[in-house]
Design a protein around this motif. Structure first.
Motif, PDB file in Angstrom:
ATOM      1  N   GLN A  88      41.411  53.635  49.094  1.00  0.00           N
ATOM      2  CA  GLN A  88      41.612  53.920  47.678  1.00  0.00           C
ATOM      3  C   GLN A  88      41.496  52.640  46.852  1.00  0.00           C
ATOM      4  O   GLN A  88      41.943  51.579  47.277  1.00  0.00           O
ATOM      5  CB  GLN A  88      42.988  54.548  47.451  1.00  0.00           C
ATOM      6  N   PRO A  89      40.892  52.741  45.661  1.00  0.00           N
ATOM      7  CA  PRO A  89      40.801  51.563  44.784  1.00  0.00           C
ATOM      8  C   PRO A  89      42.177  51.035  44.404  1.00  0.00           C
ATOM      9  O   PRO A  89      43.187  51.735  44.464  1.00  0.00           O
ATOM     10  CB  PRO A  89      40.051  52.081  43.563  1.00  0.00           C
ATOM     11  N   VAL A  90      42.187  49.771  43.989  1.00  0.00           N
ATOM     12  CA  VAL A  90      43.416  49.087  43.594  1.00  0.00           C
ATOM     13  C   VAL A  90      43.205  48.494  42.205  1.00  0.00           C
ATOM     14  O   VAL A  90      42.146  47.936  41.916  1.00  0.00           O
ATOM     15  CB  VAL A  90      43.771  47.967  44.599  1.00  0.00           C
ATOM     16  N   ASP A  91      44.209  48.635  41.337  1.00  0.00           N
ATOM     17  CA  ASP A  91      44.207  47.926  40.059  1.00  0.00           C
ATOM     18  C   ASP A  91      44.922  46.594  40.284  1.00  0.00           C
ATOM     19  O   ASP A  91      46.124  46.573  40.581  1.00  0.00           O
ATOM     20  CB  ASP A  91      44.941  48.730  38.982  1.00  0.00           C
ATOM     21  N   ALA A  92      44.188  45.498  40.179  1.00  0.00           N
ATOM     22  CA  ALA A  92      44.742  44.192  40.525  1.00  0.00           C
ATOM     23  C   ALA A  92      44.695  43.245  39.329  1.00  0.00           C
ATOM     24  O   ALA A  92      43.758  43.273  38.531  1.00  0.00           O
ATOM     25  CB  ALA A  92      43.979  43.584  41.693  1.00  0.00           C
ATOM     26  N   PRO A  97      40.662  46.320  37.191  1.00  0.00           N
ATOM     27  CA  PRO A  97      40.997  47.732  37.442  1.00  0.00           C
ATOM     28  C   PRO A  97      39.978  48.369  38.380  1.00  0.00           C
ATOM     29  O   PRO A  97      38.793  48.046  38.352  1.00  0.00           O
ATOM     30  CB  PRO A  97      40.933  48.343  36.041  1.00  0.00           C
ATOM     31  N   GLY A  98      40.459  49.267  39.217  1.00  0.00           N
ATOM     32  CA  GLY A  98      39.567  50.023  40.097  1.00  0.00           C
ATOM     33  C   GLY A  98      38.803  49.149  41.084  1.00  0.00           C
ATOM     34  O   GLY A  98      37.626  49.401  41.344  1.00  0.00           O
ATOM     35  N   LEU A  99      39.464  48.128  41.628  1.00  0.00           N
ATOM     36  CA  LEU A  99      38.815  47.255  42.610  1.00  0.00           C
ATOM     37  C   LEU A  99      38.516  48.077  43.864  1.00  0.00           C
ATOM     38  O   LEU A  99      39.417  48.429  44.624  1.00  0.00           O
ATOM     39  CB  LEU A  99      39.726  46.073  42.938  1.00  0.00           C
ATOM     40  N   ALA A 100      37.235  48.404  44.062  1.00  0.00           N
ATOM     41  CA  ALA A 100      36.860  49.291  45.162  1.00  0.00           C
ATOM     42  C   ALA A 100      36.875  48.553  46.492  1.00  0.00           C
ATOM     43  O   ALA A 100      37.478  49.008  47.463  1.00  0.00           O
ATOM     44  CB  ALA A 100      35.472  49.879  44.900  1.00  0.00           C
ATOM     45  N   ILE A 101      36.192  47.430  46.564  1.00  0.00           N
ATOM     46  CA  ILE A 101      36.199  46.624  47.789  1.00  0.00           C
ATOM     47  C   ILE A 101      36.412  45.159  47.426  1.00  0.00           C
ATOM     48  O   ILE A 101      37.462  44.596  47.702  1.00  0.00           O
ATOM     49  CB  ILE A 101      34.893  46.796  48.603  1.00  0.00           C
TER      50      ILE A 101
END
Length: 858
Positions: A771-775, A815-819
């Motif tokens: 799952q993506p991460v908001d970092a 936002p939405g860091l996929a990989i």
């Protein structure tokens, strides 16, 4: 044969010479007097009146007698003891003439169920058949080999074999024994034996005057279960103030000879770099501690201080010198993490760090290169160094000599000194692939469109095409014969040599092979290409003992037969990873985009996957693994391998017949047929998906490669917030690494760690969730860098990034860091222009990757 003669003289100088008569005999009843191992491990043993090579591992094992021969005859009684585990036959052999590992002639009995002359002439190998023999285990054979001019003949149990032409007419070579399997030998004799032509010791003018500048102890990182550093490197920096070169001949530690300590297991090896310290220069003597004496180890564990180890060094034609070195857990307060070399070898960047420095850190003072003060030519990122990495860029009046050792030392105002010594090669980021057998005609073009820069070829007939498409060579091979085979003016540039799994064999064997190659080319005033050792166990005491011997550190990452190690890719593991353990460039290799499938050769049918069959790694895993390695400081990427193996025989991971399919080796979508087998569509799609993702990743690596190659991870960036905060299996959900690249650039690698996936390859589901991460990432700008450009890089293009700035701090919302996200922060506007040019050069290849149709072999 002039070069062969020279190499022979160098080698023969190492061996004692006994009394000489025309007939030399050795019964081995009283041992093997004067015999030395020249190929393979030093496992030859005199036992019960025979000379035995007992080890089961496959290889070319050679030992030589203390005599040589021009024309004459060799007789011996030989008994094969076991079959080759790799090939299924038993055998033995006679070493007819030996100059060095690249120039010798042997007769093999039983190898591949035949008798043959094995002729190694520089980088070329020739096998001449002499007859058939299926050697019987435990049966004794009597053989006789005769040489007259360039002709060789042989008999076995009185039966004549087919004679062959070997060359070497009028040339002398050492005689001895050869085997590729366990074997025993007795009653060895040589008609026409003659004294060795022993070369004079290395001649030089003048008198060396070595003196110790300072000594440091580089402890191995503590592994789980260890309380104190019981292993490490003891470095002694030596200045030669005389007018002749300083060549090290002997070391003593604690009053005992270094070679005796190797036999006792306390030392693994000792050596000086460079081989000869020139007048006025500084070099480094290193002793690899394999363990501590019990008394000192107990004292360290009880907290009773350090061990003040007493050392004595003896150089040729010089008085011995003595010094003491502290050995303990905190005896390296300041260190050079690595050295990077600029284009043309006109600059050196030293990356310094002092994690254990007192409050306020150390104040950097004098900088020397090979003993010459270059402080006025050095640009310091900062004068004070502590936890964060500080680069020091040194401009040189004259370029360094490629392949020659360079020693950089740094002194502080607090009286602490540190240094590093490496062979000088321009820092670069190779992207390499090894080759299997091929079933498509266009495989080299396919490798090019997937943005590789180097290749490990299988045969010379591909060299013209490799050269045409502009790939470098990073071939397999250890020792002089391999170097002479591939490192040639008519070949593409050799970026390095891949020495495979050397830590599965004694370290002394690798030392002997490297020293022989160095000595051979030293006579021509040349330095061999980079040597990259792929370590089986890089984080063990044995594996670490090889790191100082190589130019490039390597280890397998991925799924199939590889280990990413505990907690990969957490930055907390950096202290014991390859980059820090070796303090030299680290080029991991990936064993990932492949699968082995069982087959029925009779029906030419691919079978259903057996339980535990390893799957193809998924594209997202490949990308996450690649950038995880970059976060930990990787300076290049190698891939194993491209092509196809098997069909009618067992392959890796399968007991029965199978196909090993790897990367783009299957000519899909043009064809799914491989050696008469129809590969299932889902396997073809999985291989192609990951193979094409590797191409896109390679385009990104090529774009940022020069800056990553000249960089060091520094703890100046961190993830300050993320949603979710914790990954699915615990630990942080996101991580960022700051790669400090010289004095003007930082490459930030942000990575999503929220991965739930199987890394063994046995779970057919593969990625269960990612799952993506908001970092939110924060970078504390170092004092030497004021950003002029901030931008991100991926295979699609380059985009401007606008972080929030608060004084010397940049904050990035991701936002939405996929990989992964690659962000470049630079004070030099030309960096963006140069990266854009490099990425544009890859776009043509990526377009060809998408449109190219494979061409199967007819």
């Amino acid at each position: 044969m002039r070069a062969c003669r020279t190499a022979a003289a160098l080698l023969l100088a190492w061996a004692p010479c006994g009394a000489q008569v025309e007939l030399y005999t050795e019964s081995f009843d009283d041992g093997a007097r004067g015999w030395i191992t020249v190929g393979g491990p030093a496992a030859w043993t005199a036992a019960e009146g025979r000379y035995v090579f007992p080890e089961p591992g496959w290889g070319r094992h050679m030992t030589v007698a203390p005599v040589e021969m021009v024309d004459g005859a060799i007789t011996v009684r030989a008994t094969p003891l076991a079959e080759s585990a790799a090939h299924g036959w038993a055998g033995f052999g006679v070493l007819v003439k030996h100059a060095d590992s690249a120039h010798f002639v042997a007769v093999r009995f039983g190898a591949y169920d035949g008798v043959s002359a094995y002729i190694q002439d520089g980088g070329e190998r020739r096998i001449e058949s002499m007859g058939r023999l299926e050697a019987e285990i435990d049966r004794e054979y009597r053989v006789r080999v005769e040489v007259a001019g360039d002709q060789l003949s042989a008999t076995i149990d009185g039966e004549a074999l087919t004679p062959v032409t070997i060359g070497w007419a009028g040339e002398a070579g050492r005689v001895g024994l050869y085997t590729e399997t366990p074997a025993a030998f007795d009653d060895f004799s040589v008609e026409g034996a003659r004294p060795l032509e022993i070369a004079d010791a290395e001649q030089f003018e003048g008198t060396p005057r070595p003196a110790v500048e300072f000594a440091t102890f580089q402890p191995d990182p503590l592994l789980p279960g260890e309380a104190i550093p019981v292993r490490g490197q003891l470095h002694i920096y030596v200045r030669n103030s005389g007018d002749g070169p300083a060549i090290l001949e002997r070391v003593e530690l604690g009053g005992r000879d270094g070679n005796a300590l190797i036999l006792d297991g306390m030392l693994a090896w000792w050596r000086q770099s460079p081989h000869a310290i020139a007048p006025g220069e500084i070099g480094r003597v290193t002793l690899r501690l394999a363990g501590l004496p019990e008394e000192q180890a107990l004292a360290l564990m009880d907290g009773r201080g350090r061990w003040a180890a007493e050392l004595a060094l003896t150089h040729r034609a010089a008085d011995p010198i003595a010094c003491a070195a502290d050995i303990g857990p905190d005896t390296e307060p300041l260190r050079v993490n690595m050295l990077a070399f600029g284009p043309g070898l006109r600059t050196i960047t030293a990356y310094l760090q002092a994690p254990g420095a007192p409050e306020g850190g150390f104040t950097l003072g004098r900088v020397q290169v090979n003993g010459r003060d270059v402080t006025d030519q050095a640009r310091f990122g900062a004068r004070r160094v502590a936890d964060a990495v500080v680069p020091v860029e040194i401009a040189l009046d004259e370029p360094l000599v490629e392949g020659r050792h360079v020693t950089v030392t740094v002194a502080t105002e607090q009286g602490v000194s540190c240094g590093h010594c490496l062979r000088a090669f321009p820092s670069e980021f190779p992207i390499q692939v090894c080759l299997f057998e091929q079933v498509r005609e266009d495989y080299l073009e396919d490798i090019r469109t997937h943005c590789f820069t180097a290749i490990a070829p299988r045969a010379e007939d591909t060299i013209p095409e490799i050269d045409r498409i502009g790939l470098d060579l990073l071939p397999f091979g250890v020792g002089l014969a391999a170097i002479m085979r591939w490192w040639r003016p008519d070949h593409p540039r050799v970026v390095g040599f891949w020495l495979d799994e050397r830590d599965e064999r004694p370290v002394a064997e690798t030392l002997r092979l490297l020293d022989e190659a160095h000595a051979y080319y030293r006579g021509e005033d040349r330095y061999i290409p980079r040597q990259m050792i792929n370590l089986v166990g890089p984080w063990s005491g044995t594996g670490v003992s090889f790191m100082e011997l190589q130019d490039i550190v390597c280890h397998a990452y991925g799924m199939a037969g590889a280990s990413n190690g505990r907690d990969f890719p957490l930055l907390s593991t950096l202290p014991w990873r390859e980059l820090r353990g070796g303090r030299r460039p680290w080029w991991p290799y990936f064993r990932s985009a492949e699968i082995s499938v069982a087959v029925d050769p009779g029906q030419r049918r691919v079978l259903e996957p057996a339980e535990g069959t390893r799957r193809v790694i998924e594209p997202a895993q490949e990308r996450m693994m690649t950038y995880g390695c970059l976060q930990l400081g990787a300076k290049g990427i190698c891939h194993w391998a491209y092509g196809v193996q098997g069909g009618d025989r067992p392959v890796y991971y399968l007991d029965g017949p199978g196909l090993r399919l790897s990367m783009g080796g299957v000519p899909y979508p043009a064809s799914r047929t491989v050696r008469g087998y129809e590969v299932p569509e889902d396997i073809c799609r999985a291989l192609k998906a990951t193979w094409d993702e590797i191409g896109r990743i390679n385009a990104e690596l090529y774009t940022i490669g020069p800056w990553v190659a000249d960089s060091d991870p520094s703890p100046i960036a961190r993830v300050v917030a993320s949603n979710p905060d914790e990954a699915v299996h615990g630990g942080p959900a996101a991580q960022v690494s700051a790669l400090v690249s010289g004095l003007d650039t930082i490459v930030l690698i942000a990575l999503n760690l929220n991965l739930d996936a199987d890394w063994s390859g046995r779970d057919q589901q593969g990625i269960r969730s990612y799952q993506p991460v908001d970092a939110t990432v924060r970078l504390d700008l170092p004092e030497w860098l004021e950003p002029a450009e901030v931008f991100s890089v991926d295979w699609r293009g380059i985009e401007e990034v606008r972080p929030t700035r608060d004084g010397g701090r940049l904050t990035f919302e991701l936002p939405g860091l996929a990989i992964e996200r690659v962000i470049v922060v630079t004070a030099d506007p030309s960096v963006r222009v140069r990266m854009a040019d490099r990425l544009a050069a890859m776009q043509e290849r990526l377009r060809a990757m998408e449109t190219h149709q494979p061409v199967p072999v007819p």
